[in-house]
Design a protein around this motif. Structure first.
Motif, PDB file in Angstrom:
ATOM      1  N   GLU A  61       1.433 -15.747   2.121  1.00  0.00           N
ATOM      2  CA  GLU A  61       2.586 -14.965   1.687  1.00  0.00           C
ATOM      3  C   GLU A  61       3.773 -15.903   1.544  1.00  0.00           C
ATOM      4  OE1 GLU A  61       5.410 -11.204   3.073  1.00  0.00           O
ATOM      5  OE2 GLU A  61       3.435 -11.481   3.990  1.00  0.00           O
TER       6      GLU A  61
ATOM      7  N   ASP B  50       4.502  -1.941  -1.993  1.00  0.00           N
ATOM      8  CA  ASP B  50       4.076  -2.234  -0.626  1.00  0.00           C
ATOM      9  C   ASP B  50       2.831  -3.114  -0.679  1.00  0.00           C
ATOM     10  OD1 ASP B  50       6.115  -0.631   0.472  1.00  0.00           O
ATOM     11  OD2 ASP B  50       4.873   1.164   0.312  1.00  0.00           O
TER      12      ASP B  50
ATOM     13  N   GLU C 119      -0.407  -5.146   1.849  1.00  0.00           N
ATOM     14  CA  GLU C 119      -1.064  -5.473   3.108  1.00  0.00           C
ATOM     15  C   GLU C 119      -2.282  -6.343   2.821  1.00  0.00           C
ATOM     16  OE1 GLU C 119      -3.081  -2.288   5.164  1.00  0.00           O
ATOM     17  OE2 GLU C 119      -3.248  -1.092   3.330  1.00  0.00           O
TER      18      GLU C 119
ATOM     19  N   VAL D 267      -5.997  -7.272   3.366  1.00  0.00           N
ATOM     20  CA  VAL D 267      -7.164  -6.491   3.791  1.00  0.00           C
ATOM     21  C   VAL D 267      -8.408  -7.345   3.981  1.00  0.00           C
ATOM     22  CG1 VAL D 267      -6.311  -4.314   2.852  1.00  0.00           C
ATOM     23  CG2 VAL D 267      -7.650  -5.838   1.387  1.00  0.00           C
TER      24      VAL D 267
ATOM     25  N   VAL E 255      -5.617  -8.761  -1.069  1.00  0.00           N
ATOM     26  CA  VAL E 255      -4.350  -8.133  -0.727  1.00  0.00           C
ATOM     27  C   VAL E 255      -4.257  -6.827  -1.504  1.00  0.00           C
ATOM     28  CG1 VAL E 255      -3.104  -9.452  -2.497  1.00  0.00           C
ATOM     29  CG2 VAL E 255      -1.842  -8.438  -0.592  1.00  0.00           C
TER      30      VAL E 255
ATOM     31  N   THR F  83      -5.898  -3.557  -5.521  1.00  0.00           N
ATOM     32  CA  THR F  83      -6.376  -4.635  -4.661  1.00  0.00           C
ATOM     33  C   THR F  83      -6.743  -5.844  -5.504  1.00  0.00           C
ATOM     34  OG1 THR F  83      -7.225  -3.048  -3.053  1.00  0.00           O
ATOM     35  CG2 THR F  83      -8.056  -5.299  -2.907  1.00  0.00           C
TER      36      THR F  83
END
Length: 339
Positions: A10, A110, A112, A114, A123, A139
């Motif tokens: 990130e 948003d 996250e 995964v 992601v 995704t």
């Protein structure tokens, strides 16, 4: 932190949250902070980035003008955008006013992580539209040793009424990858529907009418145009729509043997392919003669006149009450491609 195999980091770009997915062959940068845009798609062995980057660079979503056209163009850095629910020009649908290519391309998503191990990283991004009750979950996935990005999506209607939408992927190629003479390959049997009117100065390459069989179509001034060959700079801007695709697939290849790119997708969800060419003829806003690009954009719906026009001609995607539509796309490098 891992610096071997497949890995995920990130970062921040222009103050925006972003993710780097990387393996031995490929590096992809995704902007969670702006539309889920793909702003780098780098084939590492050949140092080839398939993403075209605008001369204006990356700007944070809060910068620039905010009218219905500039809201997209002022923040357009090139690359690959998700387009939903309006494709093309500003449009009004059931009382909701949408800007050009509005609206999820201009929103922060948003995110996250995964999956994150030596064999696979992924992601997951998600966003809700502001003016329609739509939610997208997207995704990005990469595995070790394969020069391919996998995208898996779900589009949900979060209301109890039927909705229409234009859903598409605004994928644009340019320098340093794209050169005159590169070839565009699509499935046999594709049909070409020209846009009804010229989209830029200097007339048009393809005569109105159709549909025509790919790739040889009537030229506006007589003769034919071979749409499978990327033209030299200076020609007029053009957009056409490819239909009747047997499968969702296209390739952009270098007849000199350099790397190419193959894009595949579920054509049952996005049955059309927009072919957009801006070859440097637009010397005024927004390109100022600086764009030599070809867009190959899988879409539900056409033309580029906005959602209301796609609803009128029956090509818009229909989502029943509480319906969910799933979509996959794959973008992979072709090494040593030829025409």
């Amino acid at each position: 932190m891992r610096n071997w195999g497949v890995r995920l980091r990130e970062i921040a770009l222009a103050g925006l949250r972003a993710f780097v997915l990387e393996n031995e062959l490929l590096r992809v940068v995704v902007l969670a902070g702006k539309g889920g845009d793909v702003v780098e798609f780098l084939h590492k062995p050949s140092d080839t980035d398939f993403v075209w980057l605008s001369p204006d660079g990356l700007r944070a979503p809060g910068d620039g003008a905010s009218d219905d056209v500039a809201v997209f163009l002022d923040r357009y850095e090139g690359g690959w955008q998700e387009v939903l629910p309006n494709g093309g020009a500003p449009s009004v649908y059931r009382g909701a006013r949408f800007a050009q290519h509005g609206e999820v391309a201009g929103l922060p998503w948003d995110a996250e992580v995964v999956a994150d191990d030596e064999q696979e990283v992924a992601v997951r991004l998600s966003v809700r539209a502001h003016r329609m009750p739509l939610r997208v979950v997207k995704t990005f996935r990469m595995v070790s040793g394969v020069a391919e990005l996998v995208v898996e999506e779900e589009l949900a209607n979060e209301s109890d009424v039927e909705l229409d939408a234009m859903w598409g992927h605004h994928i644009v190629f340019g320098a340093p990858f794209l050169k005159p003479g590169h070839r565009i390959r699509v499935p046999d049997g594709a049909r070409v529907v020209p846009h009804a009117t010229p989209i830029g100065p200097g007339g048009r390459r393809v005569r109105a009418g159709g549909p025509h069989r790919w790739p040889h179509v009537p030229a506006d001034g007589g003769g034919t145009v071979d749409l499978s060959v990327v033209p030299a700079p200076g020609g007029p801007s053009e957009i056409v729509y490819l239909t009747d695709l047997d499968e969702g697939r296209y390739e952009v290849v270098d007849p000199a043997g350099g790397p190419g790119l193959r894009v595949r997708w579920d054509e049952s969800v996005l049955p059309h392919l927009w072919l957009w060419q801006e070859l440097g003829a637009t010397a005024d806003h927004p390109w100022w003669g600086r764009a030599y690009v070809v867009g190959l954009e899988p879409f539900a719906g056409h033309p580029t006149d906005g959602l209301a026009a796609a609803v009128e001609n029956g090509t818009a995607l229909k989502l029943g009450p509480r319906a969910v539509r799933r979509l996959w796309l794959r973008a992979g490098v072709i090494e040593g491609s030829t025409g």
